[in-house]
Write a protein that holds these residues in place. Structure first.
Motif, PDB file in Angstrom:
ATOM      1  N   ASP A 140       0.847  -1.200   0.000  1.00  4.78           N
ATOM      2  CA  ASP A 140       0.000   0.000   0.000  1.00  4.78           C
ATOM      3  C   ASP A 140       0.885   1.253   0.000  1.00  4.78           C
ATOM      4  O   ASP A 140       1.539   1.578   0.987  1.00  4.78           O
ATOM      5  N   THR A 141       0.882   1.975  -1.127  1.00  2.00           N
ATOM      6  CA  THR A 141       1.729   3.166  -1.253  1.00  2.00           C
ATOM      7  C   THR A 141       1.245   4.324  -0.382  1.00  2.00           C
ATOM      8  O   THR A 141       2.048   5.137   0.054  1.00  2.00           O
ATOM      9  N   THR A 142      -0.037   4.387  -0.121  1.00  4.23           N
ATOM     10  CA  THR A 142      -0.557   5.457   0.741  1.00  4.23           C
ATOM     11  C   THR A 142      -0.085   5.234   2.178  1.00  4.23           C
ATOM     12  O   THR A 142       0.265   6.193   2.878  1.00  4.23           O
ATOM     13  N   ALA A 143      -0.042   3.993   2.619  1.00  5.16           N
ATOM     14  CA  ALA A 143       0.484   3.691   3.955  1.00  5.16           C
ATOM     15  C   ALA A 143       1.964   4.061   4.019  1.00  5.16           C
ATOM     16  O   ALA A 143       2.435   4.628   5.017  1.00  5.16           O
ATOM     17  N   PHE A 144       2.693   3.764   2.960  1.00  5.25           N
ATOM     18  CA  PHE A 144       4.117   4.129   2.910  1.00  5.25           C
ATOM     19  C   PHE A 144       4.274   5.649   2.994  1.00  5.25           C
ATOM     20  O   PHE A 144       5.116   6.152   3.740  1.00  5.25           O
ATOM     21  N   ALA A 145       3.451   6.370   2.240  1.00  9.59           N
ATOM     22  CA  ALA A 145       3.516   7.833   2.262  1.00  9.59           C
ATOM     23  C   ALA A 145       3.199   8.369   3.657  1.00  9.59           C
ATOM     24  O   ALA A 145       3.821   9.332   4.118  1.00  9.59           O
ATOM     25  N   GLN A 146       2.260   7.752   4.354  1.00 11.50           N
ATOM     26  CA  GLN A 146       1.905   8.169   5.707  1.00 11.50           C
ATOM     27  C   GLN A 146       3.076   7.919   6.671  1.00 11.50           C
ATOM     28  O   GLN A 146       3.392   8.754   7.507  1.00 11.50           O
ATOM     29  N   ILE A 147       3.711   6.764   6.541  1.00 14.38           N
ATOM     30  CA  ILE A 147       4.876   6.444   7.381  1.00 14.38           C
ATOM     31  C   ILE A 147       5.991   7.446   7.098  1.00 14.38           C
ATOM     32  O   ILE A 147       6.623   7.970   8.011  1.00 14.38           O
ATOM     33  N   PHE A 148       6.219   7.724   5.820  1.00 14.88           N
ATOM     34  CA  PHE A 148       7.253   8.681   5.433  1.00 14.88           C
ATOM     35  C   PHE A 148       6.966  10.052   6.045  1.00 14.88           C
ATOM     36  O   PHE A 148       7.850  10.670   6.647  1.00 14.88           O
ATOM     37  N   ALA A 149       5.734  10.524   5.893  1.00 15.50           N
ATOM     38  CA  ALA A 149       5.364  11.832   6.433  1.00 15.50           C
ATOM     39  C   ALA A 149       5.514  11.873   7.953  1.00 15.50           C
ATOM     40  O   ALA A 149       5.935  12.891   8.519  1.00 15.50           O
ATOM     41  N   LYS A 150       5.206  10.779   8.602  1.00 17.40           N
ATOM     42  CA  LYS A 150       5.245  10.726  10.061  1.00 17.40           C
ATOM     43  C   LYS A 150       6.681  10.723  10.602  1.00 17.40           C
ATOM     44  O   LYS A 150       6.955  11.345  11.623  1.00 17.40           O
ATOM     45  N   TYR A 151       7.600  10.042   9.926  1.00 18.41           N
ATOM     46  CA  TYR A 151       8.937   9.835  10.485  1.00 18.41           C
ATOM     47  C   TYR A 151      10.073  10.597   9.807  1.00 18.41           C
ATOM     48  O   TYR A 151      11.168  10.675  10.368  1.00 18.41           O
ATOM     49  N   LYS A 152       9.861  11.163   8.616  1.00 17.97           N
ATOM     50  CA  LYS A 152      10.986  11.761   7.895  1.00 17.97           C
ATOM     51  C   LYS A 152      11.649  12.896   8.676  1.00 17.97           C
ATOM     52  O   LYS A 152      12.868  12.989   8.733  1.00 17.97           O
ATOM     53  N   GLY A 153      10.857  13.758   9.289  1.00 18.18           N
ATOM     54  CA  GLY A 153      11.424  14.888  10.035  1.00 18.18           C
ATOM     55  C   GLY A 153      12.237  14.435  11.234  1.00 18.18           C
ATOM     56  O   GLY A 153      13.337  14.937  11.485  1.00 18.18           O
ATOM     57  N   LEU A 154      11.700  13.480  11.972  1.00 19.53           N
ATOM     58  CA  LEU A 154      12.392  12.955  13.148  1.00 19.53           C
ATOM     59  C   LEU A 154      13.708  12.285  12.753  1.00 19.53           C
ATOM     60  O   LEU A 154      14.751  12.522  13.375  1.00 19.53           O
ATOM     61  N   LEU A 155      13.668  11.479  11.704  1.00 22.21           N
ATOM     62  CA  LEU A 155      14.879  10.782  11.263  1.00 22.21           C
ATOM     63  C   LEU A 155      15.915  11.767  10.737  1.00 22.21           C
ATOM     64  O   LEU A 155      17.102  11.668  11.055  1.00 22.21           O
ATOM     65  N   PHE A 156      15.469  12.744   9.939  1.00 27.15           N
ATOM     66  CA  PHE A 156      16.400  13.746   9.406  1.00 27.15           C
ATOM     67  C   PHE A 156      17.064  14.505  10.552  1.00 27.15           C
ATOM     68  O   PHE A 156      18.277  14.707  10.559  1.00 27.15           O
ATOM     69  N   SER A 157      16.268  14.911  11.498  1.00 25.75           N
ATOM     70  CA  SER A 157      16.776  15.652  12.653  1.00 25.75           C
ATOM     71  C   SER A 157      17.830  14.838  13.402  1.00 25.75           C
ATOM     72  O   SER A 157      18.893  15.350  13.765  1.00 25.75           O
ATOM     73  N   HIS A 158      17.546  13.578  13.627  1.00 25.03           N
ATOM     74  CA  HIS A 158      18.467  12.695  14.339  1.00 25.03           C
ATOM     75  C   HIS A 158      19.791  12.545  13.574  1.00 25.03           C
ATOM     76  O   HIS A 158      20.872  12.669  14.151  1.00 25.03           O
TER      77      HIS A 158
END
Length: 192
Positions: free
Chosen positions: A20-38
């Motif tokens: 499910d690409t929409t689920a992937f997009a949701q996971i990406f949106a949820k975690y990308k900022g936190l991971l980038f920051s780390h």
């Protein structure tokens, strides 16, 4: 229809596992900022941090069928970026030691009488390897290394993204390092 933003990580992971690409997009949106920051806090390089986060999400998509929906998704992603950061730091350390060693060797080597001949041979080999790069990669590489243009200037002139410029230069350097490593060894030790 349920909103993906209300789904738990395990539900999103279950959907991701099914492609499910929409689920992937949701996971990406949820975690990308936190991971980038780390990652950015660890390496202090925005481009490298973006690349690492992008690689982790590409890996998540590639390995989606192997992920257990009950896995702590946030922990899984943090561990993945941690490994990528450690790989990068280790690679840079090895690269730094290699260049220091090569520099010391070059300083010792300069005293030899056949230095001009070896220099011409080496330049010929380097030029030949650069000419062997794919056309677009060679063009980007030469604009960067010979014309000393910034990634932004190259992107503007060629009508491509700065990320594409960066990727092309990284790939060219990787190819040249692998091809020239043996040639440098042969030139220096066997006086070809």
């Amino acid at each position: 229809m349920t909103s993906y933003s209300t789904l738990s990580d395990s539900e999103l992971t279950g959907l991701l596992k099914q492609g499910d690409t929409t689920a992937f997009a949701q996971i990406f949106a949820k975690y990308k900022g936190l991971l980038f920051s780390h990652v950015y806090k660890k390496i202090r390089d925005r481009e490298e941090a973006r690349d690492i986060v992008q690689d982790v999400f590409a890996g998540l998509w590639t390995k989606r069928e192997q992920i257990n929906p009950e896995t702590n998704l946030g922990g899984y992603l943090m561990m993945a970026v941690r490994h990528k950061v450690l790989d990068l730091v280790g690679h840079k350390d090895v690269q730094s030691r290699y260049f220091i060693s090569l520099s010391r060797f070059a300083q010792d080597w300069e005293g030899t009488t056949d230095y001009p001949i070896r220099e011409k041979q080496l330049q010929f080999v380097i030029d030949k390897e650069i000419a062997g790069l794919p056309e677009k990669m060679r063009e980007v590489f030469l604009m960067s290394r010979v014309s000393n243009l910034s990634h932004k200037e190259i992107a503007a002139q060629l009508g491509i993204s700065e990320q594409t410029v960066s990727t092309q230069i990284k790939r060219a350097l990787k190819i040249l390092r692998s091809r020239l490593g043996l040639m440098l060894y042969l030139l220096m030790w066997f006086k070809l």
